[in-house]
Design an enzyme around this catalytic site. Sequence first.
Site, PDB file in Angstrom:
ATOM      1  N   ASN A 141       0.993   2.687   1.440  1.00 31.03           N
ATOM      2  CA  ASN A 141       1.371   2.558   2.851  1.00 31.03           C
ATOM      3  C   ASN A 141       2.854   2.870   3.063  1.00 31.03           C
ATOM      4  OD1 ASN A 141      -1.224   1.191   3.124  1.00 31.03           O
ATOM      5  ND2 ASN A 141      -0.175  -0.549   2.172  1.00 31.03           N
ATOM      6  N   GLY A 157      -5.866  -0.391  -7.516  1.00 35.37           N
ATOM      7  CA  GLY A 157      -4.616  -0.667  -8.230  1.00 35.37           C
ATOM      8  C   GLY A 157      -3.471  -0.945  -7.273  1.00 35.37           C
ATOM      9  N   ALA A 158      -3.296  -0.075  -6.291  1.00 33.04           N
ATOM     10  CA  ALA A 158      -2.192  -0.227  -5.351  1.00 33.04           C
ATOM     11  C   ALA A 158      -2.370   0.752  -4.211  1.00 33.04           C
ATOM     12  CB  ALA A 158      -0.858   0.042  -6.048  1.00 33.04           C
ATOM     13  N   HIS A 184       3.524   6.278  -9.134  1.00 27.16           N
ATOM     14  CA  HIS A 184       2.454   6.935  -8.373  1.00 27.16           C
ATOM     15  C   HIS A 184       2.585   6.642  -6.870  1.00 27.16           C
ATOM     16  CE1 HIS A 184      -1.738   8.503  -7.976  1.00 27.16           C
ATOM     17  NE2 HIS A 184      -1.760   7.673  -6.951  1.00 27.16           N
ATOM     18  N   GLU A 185       2.687   5.371  -6.526  1.00 32.08           N
ATOM     19  CA  GLU A 185       2.751   5.023  -5.100  1.00 32.08           C
ATOM     20  C   GLU A 185       4.036   5.546  -4.476  1.00 32.08           C
ATOM     21  OE1 GLU A 185      -0.069   4.217  -4.249  1.00 32.08           O
ATOM     22  OE2 GLU A 185      -0.787   3.511  -6.192  1.00 32.08           O
ATOM     23  N   GLU A 234      -4.195  12.991  -4.341  1.00 31.52           N
ATOM     24  CA  GLU A 234      -4.382  12.177  -5.552  1.00 31.52           C
ATOM     25  C   GLU A 234      -4.191  12.960  -6.847  1.00 31.52           C
ATOM     26  OE1 GLU A 234      -4.044   9.247  -5.384  1.00 31.52           O
ATOM     27  OE2 GLU A 234      -4.647   8.671  -3.359  1.00 31.52           O
ATOM     28  N   HIS A 250       3.767   9.232  -3.743  1.00 34.01           N
ATOM     29  CA  HIS A 250       2.928   9.518  -2.582  1.00 34.01           C
ATOM     30  C   HIS A 250       3.760   9.683  -1.309  1.00 34.01           C
ATOM     31  CE1 HIS A 250      -1.275   9.628  -3.541  1.00 34.01           C
ATOM     32  NE2 HIS A 250      -1.371   8.394  -4.006  1.00 34.01           N
TER      33      HIS A 250
HETATM   34  N1  PHE Z   1      -4.464   5.636  -2.474  1.00 33.44           N
HETATM   35  C1  PHE Z   1      -4.397   4.650  -3.520  1.00 33.44           C
HETATM   36  C2  PHE Z   1      -3.696   5.276  -4.690  1.00 33.44           C
HETATM   37  O1  PHE Z   1      -4.050   6.305  -5.158  1.00 33.44           O
HETATM   38  C3  PHE Z   1      -5.703   4.154  -4.008  1.00 33.44           C
HETATM   39  C4  PHE Z   1      -6.492   3.355  -3.043  1.00 33.44           C
HETATM   40  C5  PHE Z   1      -7.581   3.907  -2.418  1.00 33.44           C
HETATM   41  C6  PHE Z   1      -6.169   2.051  -2.788  1.00 33.44           C
HETATM   42  C7  PHE Z   1      -8.357   3.177  -1.534  1.00 33.44           C
HETATM   43  C8  PHE Z   1      -6.939   1.300  -1.937  1.00 33.44           C
HETATM   44  C9  PHE Z   1      -8.040   1.860  -1.309  1.00 33.44           C
HETATM   45  O2  PHE Z   1      -2.770   4.801  -5.193  1.00 33.44           O
HETATM   46 ZN    ZN Z   2      -2.865   7.753  -5.284  1.00 35.29          ZN
END
Ligand code: PHE
Ligand code: ZN
Length: 869
Positions: free
Chosen positions: A263, A259-260, A295-296, A318, A299
Amino acid sequence: MDKIYLKDYEKPPFVVQTIDLEFELHNTKTLVTSKMQVKRAGKENSPFFLNGEELELISVYLDARELHESEYELNELGLTLHKLPEIFTLEIKNSINPEANTALDGLYKSSGIFCSQNEPEGFRRITYFTDRPDIMAVYTTKIIADKKDYPILLSNGNLFEEGDLGDGKHYAIWKDPFPKPSYLYALVAGDLGCVSDSFTTMNNNEIELNIYCDKGNEAQCSHAMTSLKNSMKWDEERFGREYDLEVYNIVAVDSFNMGAMENKGLNVFNSHYVLADADTATDTNFMGIESVIGHEYFHNWTGNRITCRDWFQLTLKEGLTVFRDQEFSSDLNTRSVQRIADVKALQERQFVEDASPTSHPIKPDAYIQINNFYTATIYEKGAEIIRMIHTIIGEGGFRAGMDLYFKTFDGQAVCTEDFIWSMQEASGFNFDHFKLWYSQSGTPEVDVKTVFDKKSKTLSLTLRQTFFSPTIHEQKPYFFPFKIGLLNNSGHECGLELEDTVGQTLIDKGILLISKEEETFVFKNIKDAPILSLNRNFTAPIKVHTAYSLEEYAFLMAHDQDEFNRFEASQIMASMVLHKLIDAVEANDAMNLSPTYKAAFEKVLLDMDMDMSLKADSLTLPSVSLLMQERAVLDVEAVYVARNFLKRELIRELGADIQTQYASLDRECEYTLESKEMARRKLKNTLLSYMGALKDDTPVLQQYQNSNNMTDRLAALSILANSRGEAKTQALEDFYKRYKDNTLVMNKYLAVIASSELKETPSNVKALLEDEVFDMKVPNLVRSLIGSFARNALHFHAVDGSGYSFIADKVLELDKLNPQIASGLVGVFKDYARLNKEAQGLMKKELEKIVNTKELSKNVYEIVSKILA
Ligand code: PHE
Ligand code: ZN
C-alpha cells in the site's frame, strides 16, 4: 461459476478523479462516507457500476441530491446508476463490520488493531467503488476514532492534519498526492508501538521511517528497519529510483493472509516478515525479512507509480518486483548462494504447479477468482522471465529499458506488452518470439545430444525442446538464452567458437539463443571430446536432459567453473541415485549405496576450500517433493524409504568425517548475520541432519540445549522431532514452555511437529488443534499446523485415506472463515491424477465432498474443479 476473460477487457465508462473518505471506526459498525468526483469516459448512456460486497448501504447523493431507492439498482455485488451527467459528485454512506471479517479482506480487526487489505478486490468490502486497478484516483482520508484505544491513525500519503474532537475521540487526515488504484488503499488504527528512523534520499529529501508493531516488540524491528534503509539506497543506486512521499510507514500485524502488502506509503506486513532477533528468528527468517521489506519497497515504482491495467497483468508488477528483490538480496549478500536458493524454490514449488491441473501462463487468460493467481508461477516464474530479458540484453540494456519504462508509463495502469515494448525500444532487441513465455504454460524440457568429431575437431550440440502444458493445447517452441561451457578432460574451459551458420548467435560469455524446436550448434577447434556444462546459472527456467552418467556429473560437480552448475550436478547425481533406490524399493530388490555417489559426496565433504554454503547445498539431498515430481505414479512411502536409506548409508560410511567436521564448526560465538557465519551454521546443521540418522541423539540434544540462537536450536529440534528417544520429548517440552507466549515461534513448533515422519504425527496434529496456542482464525497458525501436515506427503497420502479426509474437513471448515486460506490449502490435492487407483478413489471421494458443499467459495471451487477435470 462465472469466468472472467482477458479478451473481454473494456475501458471503464467512468473514471473517479478524487475520492475523500471519512471513517468513524467502530468494532461492529464502522461508518464510511465516500465523496467522489467522477467523470464520464465512455458512451453517453453507459451505466455506472460500483462494486460493493458485504456492505450496508445508508445513502446515495448525486450532486448533493439524495437518490431514492428506485433511482439505483442494488444487489449483493454492487450498485448501478443510470443516466448520469458528464461530470458529477457522488456521496455514498455505508457501514461495515470489521470484527466479523474473518476473511481478512477489506477492513478487519487483528488483535485490537483495525487494519485493511485491499489487493486485489478488498476495497469493495469497504465502500462502493469501481474496484479495478485502471481507475486511478487521488485519495484523502479522515479517520475518527477513540483516542485511548486507537492513538495511532494511519492511511496513505502524508499526514495533513490531526486533532481532538472531544468525547474521547480524535481524528487524523491523510492526503496521498499520487493517483492510485483502490487496491493500494490502506487504513490502520490501533494502540501500537513504534520504531522510527530516517533516510536522506539522493536529492537530499529527508524521509521519516516508522515501523509500527505490538507494544513490547519494538526491539525486534531493527533488522526490518536496516533492510528498509538498504532497500531505499539500493533502488537509487541500481535503478535511479527515489522515494516520493514525506513518510514511509510499515505496520506489522499477526493476522494476515499473505506475506506483506505494498500500500502506498503504508505497507502492512505479516509480523513474520518484520519481527526478528537471534533468540526467536532463524537465518532464513532474517533473509526473508530483508527480501520482503525490499520487495514491498520496490513496488513503489514497479506496481504503484506504474500499476496494472487489469489483474491478468499481475506478473507485470510481481514478476518484475521479485526479480528486483532477488537482485537486491544478491547484491547485498552472496550472489551464487541467492541464485541457488531462488532456483531451488522455483523447482520445488513452481515446477510442481506447472505440471499440475492448476498450471497457467504467467499471464493467464481467464480466472474465476483472481485471489487464486498469487502463485509461484506469476511471481517466481515471472521473475525468471524478466531475468531472461536481463540476460539477453545485459545489465546496460535492461537499465535503459527500465528507465524508458518509468519515463513513459509513470502514473499509468499498463500491460505486460508495455514493459516488453520498453525493453525492445531501449535495446533494439526483438522480443516478438520471446513473448510466448507470457501465454504458454508448463515447464519446457530440453534434450541434449552431442557428437564429437575428432578429425574435424568439431563438436555438434543438438538441442530438442518439448513444450507440453497440462492445460493448454498447441504450444510453440520457446525462445530462450542458454548459457553453456565446454570442459576438457582436465576440467579446463575450452574456447567457444561457433561454425558460421546463418541465424545462430552466441552472445556474451557462452550464451546461445535458442529459438527452434530442434537446433544444432557446431563448435570448432575442439581437440578432445568435452563434457558440457549446460544452462549455466539457470539462464532459462527449463528442465535439461542429458545422457551423462553419474561419473560425468561427478566430474562437473568437481570442475565446473559455474557455481550454480556445480550445485546442480550434485542434485542431479543424488536424484539419479535416489530414483534407482526408489525403483529397487518398488521392485522389492536390495538397495545399495552407489560408490560413485559416495566418492563424490566424500570429495565435497573433505573439500575445505569450498564455500560453506555451496557445500551445504551440495550435501543436501533433493527433497521428497522434488523426487516425487519425477515419478509417473506416486509411491510416497518408497520415496521416504529410499531417501532415509541413502542418508543412513552416508552416515555409516562417512560418519567419522561428518562428526569431526561438525565438531570443528560447532563453535561457541556471538550470533551475527554475516554471510560467512550463516554459511557456517548452514553447513553445520546439514551435517547434523546426517548425524540425526545415528542411533545416539545426544549430540543433537546437546546442540538444542547449548545453542544461543534459533537457527541452531530449531535445526536440532526438527531432527529430534523425527527420533523416538527421550531427547525428543525433553526438547519439545522445553521449547513449548520457553516460547509459548510468542506466536511467531509457536508457528515453528507447530510446523516441526506436523512435518514429522513419526506415526503419531496425525494424532499430535489433532491434539494441537485444541491447544491454546492454536487459532483457526490466524493464517500463520493454520499454515504452520495444517499446511505443514498437508505437505507431509507420508501422512497426507496415508493408504487408508485418513490424510485426505482430515484435510478436506479442514478446507471446508476454513472456507467458512477465510476462503483465501482454504483455497491455498486445497491445492495439496493437485497430485490427484498421478495417484494409484486406490488412492485416487479415496481422494476423489474427498474432492467431491468439497465440490458438492453448499455455498462453497469461488476460491475453493475454482481449484477443486480444475483438479477433478
Ligand atoms: N502484493 C503483495 C506482494 O506481492 C501480495 C499480496 C497479494 C498481499 C494479495 C495481500 C493480498 O507483496
Ligand atoms: Zn509483490
